[in-house]
Design a protein around this motif. Structure first.
Motif, PDB file in Angstrom:
ATOM      1  N   PHE A  84     -13.807  -0.308  -4.284  1.00 25.33           N
ATOM      2  CA  PHE A  84     -13.648   1.119  -4.557  1.00 25.33           C
ATOM      3  C   PHE A  84     -14.701   1.826  -3.706  1.00 25.33           C
ATOM      4  CE2 PHE A  84     -11.688  -0.513  -8.459  1.00 25.33           C
ATOM      5  CZ  PHE A  84     -10.548   0.280  -8.518  1.00 25.33           C
ATOM      6  N   ASP A  85     -14.271   2.417  -2.604  1.00 24.42           N
ATOM      7  CA  ASP A  85     -15.230   3.052  -1.703  1.00 24.42           C
ATOM      8  C   ASP A  85     -15.121   4.571  -1.781  1.00 24.42           C
ATOM      9  OD1 ASP A  85     -12.965   3.721  -0.220  1.00 24.42           O
ATOM     10  OD2 ASP A  85     -13.267   2.151   1.273  1.00 24.42           O
ATOM     11  N   ASP A  86     -15.744   5.256  -0.848  1.00 26.05           N
ATOM     12  CA  ASP A  86     -15.767   6.718  -0.879  1.00 26.05           C
ATOM     13  C   ASP A  86     -14.389   7.335  -0.664  1.00 26.05           C
ATOM     14  OD1 ASP A  86     -18.475   6.603  -1.283  1.00 26.05           O
ATOM     15  OD2 ASP A  86     -19.000   6.904   0.832  1.00 26.05           O
ATOM     16  N   ASN A  87     -13.436   6.531  -0.214  1.00 23.31           N
ATOM     17  CA  ASN A  87     -12.090   7.048   0.037  1.00 23.31           C
ATOM     18  C   ASN A  87     -11.122   6.789  -1.107  1.00 23.31           C
ATOM     19  OD1 ASN A  87     -12.712   7.929   2.737  1.00 23.31           O
ATOM     20  ND2 ASN A  87     -12.711   5.773   3.316  1.00 23.31           N
ATOM     21  N   LYS A  88     -11.626   6.324  -2.231  1.00 20.09           N
ATOM     22  CA  LYS A  88     -10.756   6.069  -3.370  1.00 20.09           C
ATOM     23  C   LYS A  88     -10.163   7.370  -3.891  1.00 20.09           C
ATOM     24  CE  LYS A  88     -14.503   6.315  -6.755  1.00 20.09           C
ATOM     25  NZ  LYS A  88     -15.303   5.573  -7.740  1.00 20.09           N
TER      26      LYS A  88
ATOM     27  N   GLY B 101      -8.091   8.301  -9.718  1.00 18.94           N
ATOM     28  CA  GLY B 101      -7.504   6.980  -9.853  1.00 18.94           C
ATOM     29  C   GLY B 101      -7.756   6.386 -11.226  1.00 18.94           C
TER      30      GLY B 101
ATOM     31  N   ARG C  39      -4.260   3.201  -6.994  1.00 19.18           N
ATOM     32  CA  ARG C  39      -4.205   4.542  -7.582  1.00 19.18           C
ATOM     33  C   ARG C  39      -4.100   4.495  -9.109  1.00 19.18           C
ATOM     34  NH1 ARG C  39      -2.870   9.566  -5.571  1.00 19.18           N
ATOM     35  NH2 ARG C  39      -2.419   8.607  -3.547  1.00 19.18           N
TER      36      ARG C  39
ATOM     37  N   LYS D 166      -7.993  -3.038  -2.854  1.00 19.10           N
ATOM     38  CA  LYS D 166      -8.714  -1.869  -2.367  1.00 19.10           C
ATOM     39  C   LYS D 166      -8.092  -0.575  -2.879  1.00 19.10           C
ATOM     40  CE  LYS D 166     -10.430   0.402   1.831  1.00 19.10           C
ATOM     41  NZ  LYS D 166     -10.487   0.356   3.310  1.00 19.10           N
ATOM     42  N   ASN D 167      -8.858   0.230  -3.568  1.00 19.91           N
ATOM     43  CA  ASN D 167      -8.528   1.613  -3.931  1.00 19.91           C
ATOM     44  C   ASN D 167      -7.118   1.793  -4.478  1.00 19.91           C
ATOM     45  OD1 ASN D 167     -11.064   2.413  -3.048  1.00 19.91           O
ATOM     46  ND2 ASN D 167     -10.370   3.050  -1.032  1.00 19.91           N
TER      47      ASN D 167
ATOM     48  N   CYS E  67       0.838  -1.198   0.000  1.00 17.58           N
ATOM     49  CA  CYS E  67       0.000   0.000   0.000  1.00 17.58           C
ATOM     50  C   CYS E  67       0.879   1.256   0.000  1.00 17.58           C
ATOM     51  CB  CYS E  67      -0.923   0.010   1.217  1.00 17.58           C
ATOM     52  SG  CYS E  67      -2.041  -1.421   1.285  1.00 17.58           S
TER      53      CYS E  67
ATOM     54  N   GLU F 132      -3.634  -0.580  -1.688  1.00 24.74           N
ATOM     55  CA  GLU F 132      -4.366   0.654  -1.415  1.00 24.74           C
ATOM     56  C   GLU F 132      -3.486   1.874  -1.678  1.00 24.74           C
ATOM     57  OE1 GLU F 132      -7.471   2.429   1.896  1.00 24.74           O
ATOM     58  OE2 GLU F 132      -5.953   0.974   2.542  1.00 24.74           O
ATOM     59  N   TYR F 133      -3.974   2.771  -2.517  1.00 27.04           N
ATOM     60  CA  TYR F 133      -3.307   4.035  -2.868  1.00 27.04           C
ATOM     61  C   TYR F 133      -1.932   3.806  -3.499  1.00 27.04           C
ATOM     62  CZ  TYR F 133      -6.961   5.971   0.141  1.00 27.04           C
ATOM     63  OH  TYR F 133      -8.175   6.290   0.719  1.00 27.04           O
TER      64      TYR F 133
END
Length: 313
Positions: free
Chosen positions: A269-273, A277, A255, A252-253, A216, A236-237
């Protein structure tokens, strides 16, 4: 290394700085231990060969240059064994002590066993082959490392390292490669938690990756023909280019870049993506089904593995 002019053999040495600043010497079958409890036995020495010796006192190899060391035993009382030393080769040895190598340059270790909670800090040019290491916090802030056929049992490994190559190894560790730069791991098993967070240019080739929340916040991350076992909440990211054989538990999410796998249990892919991206995720099973559907010989029963007559083409 020049011809040796001094020989020390079959001695028990416990004095402070027992062989301080010796040059062009061989030391064999000696024991560094005794009631005087002296430190820094070989400090400031150069061009030495050490073999078949036991080291049980502190700080034996400080500021040493050009040493060949073979078949020695350092106990856990031999604290901080190599500091500020250069061009030392150690073979067929047991190395103990909490801080076995620190602020050293051009150190080679082969066919050895190391137990050292804070091993290899702030050092440059480390080569370790056919060896085992048990360490809680190894290789902190070190650069230019080559590990081959290396077994690690650790926790917070390879933090802030740069320019590292690892081949044919088994790494059982926890938060490995945090903030690392320019690391390549090939044909190895990497087991732990939170692998490679905040890394730059971490490359994993034909590796088996095991553990939760790997890779991540990474930049320039590359995975080629790797397996990911029990890897949930991956990437993630991260900026990642990955080709994975088998299943990823979840992604998860991410970038940017791409992730290709045989299957993925869950893509999140949630609200914090990331707002912009652009990571592309491809699942080979779905790609293969689409290719079959678009073919001239498409048959839904065959696609779903049901009994059906074979179409002749």
């Amino acid at each position: 290394m020049s011809q040796k002019t001094n020989a020390f053999k079959d001695l028990i040495l416990d004095e402070e700085r027992a062989l301080y600043a010796i040059q062009n010497a061989t030391i064999s079958h000696c024991t560094f231990d005794g009631p005087a409890d002296g430190e820094s036995a070989l400090k400031e020495s150069a061009d030495i060969c050490v073999s078949d010796c036991d080291f049980r006192l502190r700080y034996p190899f400080w500021h040493v240059k050009n040493a060949q060391v073979e078949n020695i035993r350092m106990t856990d009382t031999c604290r901080a064994a190599l500091w500020y030393s250069e061009q030392v080769t150690i073979k067929d040895s047991d190395m103990g002590g909490i801080k076995a190598v620190r602020e050293c340059k051009d150190i080679t270790i082969e066919n050895s066993t190391i137990v050292s909670p804070e091993f290899g800090w702030l050092s440059h040019g480390l080569v370790i082959k056919n060896s085992e290491l048990e360490s809680e916090y190894p290789f902190f802030y070190s650069t230019d490392i080559l590990l081959d056929n290396f077994t690690l049992s650790g926790k917070y490994s390879f933090q802030y390292v740069e320019n590292v190559e690892i081949r044919n190894s088994n790494l059982d560790t926890k938060d490995a490669f945090w903030h690392s730069k320019n690391v390549t791991v090939s044909d190895s098993i990497v087991k732990g938690e939170y692998l490679g967070w905040y890394s730059e240019n971490l490359k994993l080739v034909r590796c088996k990756i095991i553990g939760t929340q790997p890779l991540c916040y990474a930049k320039g991350l590359v995975l080629e023909d790797c397996e990911m076992i029990d890897c949930d909440l991956s990437f993630e990211y991260s900026d990642v280019n990955a080709t994975i054989t088998g299943l990823i538990t979840s992604v998860k999410n991410p970038r940017s870049g791409y992730i290709i796998a045989d299957s993925i249990d869950e893509v999140i892919f949630d609200d914090n993506k990331v707002a912009d991206g652009s990571c592309v995720i491809e699942i080979r099973e779905e790609l293969n089904k689409e290719e079959i559907r678009n073919s001239d010989t498409y048959n839904e029963n065959i696609l779903n593995n049901k009994d059906a007559p074979v179409q002749e083409t």
